[in-house]
Scaffold this active site. Sequence first.
Site, PDB file in Angstrom:
ATOM      1  N   HIS A  95       0.832  -1.308  -0.155  1.00 48.44           N
ATOM      2  CA  HIS A  95       0.014   0.073   0.028  1.00 48.44           C
ATOM      3  C   HIS A  95       0.992   1.270   0.091  1.00 48.44           C
ATOM      4  CE1 HIS A  95      -4.331  -1.168   0.549  1.00 48.44           C
ATOM      5  NE2 HIS A  95      -4.003  -2.327   0.778  1.00 48.44           N
ATOM      6  N   GLU A 154      -3.235   8.971   3.946  1.00 47.99           N
ATOM      7  CA  GLU A 154      -3.248   7.815   3.580  1.00 47.99           C
ATOM      8  C   GLU A 154      -3.821   6.781   4.553  1.00 47.99           C
ATOM      9  OE1 GLU A 154       0.304   6.209   1.531  1.00 47.99           O
ATOM     10  OE2 GLU A 154       0.601   8.197   0.357  1.00 47.99           O
TER      11      GLU A 154
END
Length: 343
Positions: free
Chosen positions: A88, A107
């Site tokens: 990720h 994020e």
Amino acid sequence: MNSSISILFLLLGLHLISASSPTGHEPDQDYYKIQMLPDPSPYDEDSLSFSYYQQKCPDAEGIISRKMTEWFNKDLTLAASLIRLHFHDSACRGCDASILLDHEGSERSAEASRTLRGFEVIDDIKAEIEKKCPRTVSCADILTAVARDATVLLGGPYWMVPYGRKDGFVSLAKEADEVPMGDESITDLIEFYQSKGLNVVDLTVLSGAHTIGRASCGSLQYRIFNFSGTGKPDPSIDPKYLNYLKRKCRWASELVDLDPVTPMTFDAQYYNNIEKKMGLLSTDQELLKDSRTAPLVSALVSQAGLFSYQFAVSMVKLGNIQVLTGPYEGEIRINCSCVNSHK
């Protein structure tokens, strides 16, 4: 090993002859390219190097390895979570530890990051390294090495990690929501990977990380109960496996192993599962249905040893995406969850 690699090259060559690209045009020369592991590079302050911390912090990898073993002995499931955390991070702004920043709109706060785990492991390792080598080892480098060590602890391959990444200053939730979540088409995935400098081989091989770890039932209930709005299950799921999933996933909060056969062993069983119509996520099963990826799945089933080698190669590429190495491109964070104060 060389003969095995040659077999995969041959299979890919045959695939290039028979397969067409998504647009109907010939794919470019890098589309199916297999790369070798890079040779160790000499030290350079502004580039990645295997010897980057040799003088600055010679025990950095040792600290990471020891801490990883401690955490793994407490909770085996963290290994898969840390590999996912690294993916990720790399898939957003490149490998810059932006996923670790913990502030409003980062994020880490995105809906797509809601199930990410392992932040406390990185914080623990960083704190220990700071005691020995203050303001020296970046969080991005730690996360990259942790993903490697997590793979090894589960029985997967070892590879050398080049170091020298800086930590980024920016982290945006909207970018995290663009990371693939398991329900995309193969064409969408190939385009996403290509935008990061990766190819269809990397896509197929890195998907093999689903040989470990778990997924929430909420992310796949549509496959089990209402595929494409039909009110019926996805017809590509093996009937016996479907019955198991129906029993397991009555509640969205339940977790199910991505690999039902060897869930805690890093091996090539994932590809055998796909051939048996036991891919958990729709993107897993789509690898067998798409003409661009199906021959690769078959090659990895017939030559399981190739998976370990190519996974290492693809993970090195993943960890090298858009790295920050210049003196003004990033920083060495003191705390991985926040940027340094520059008063």
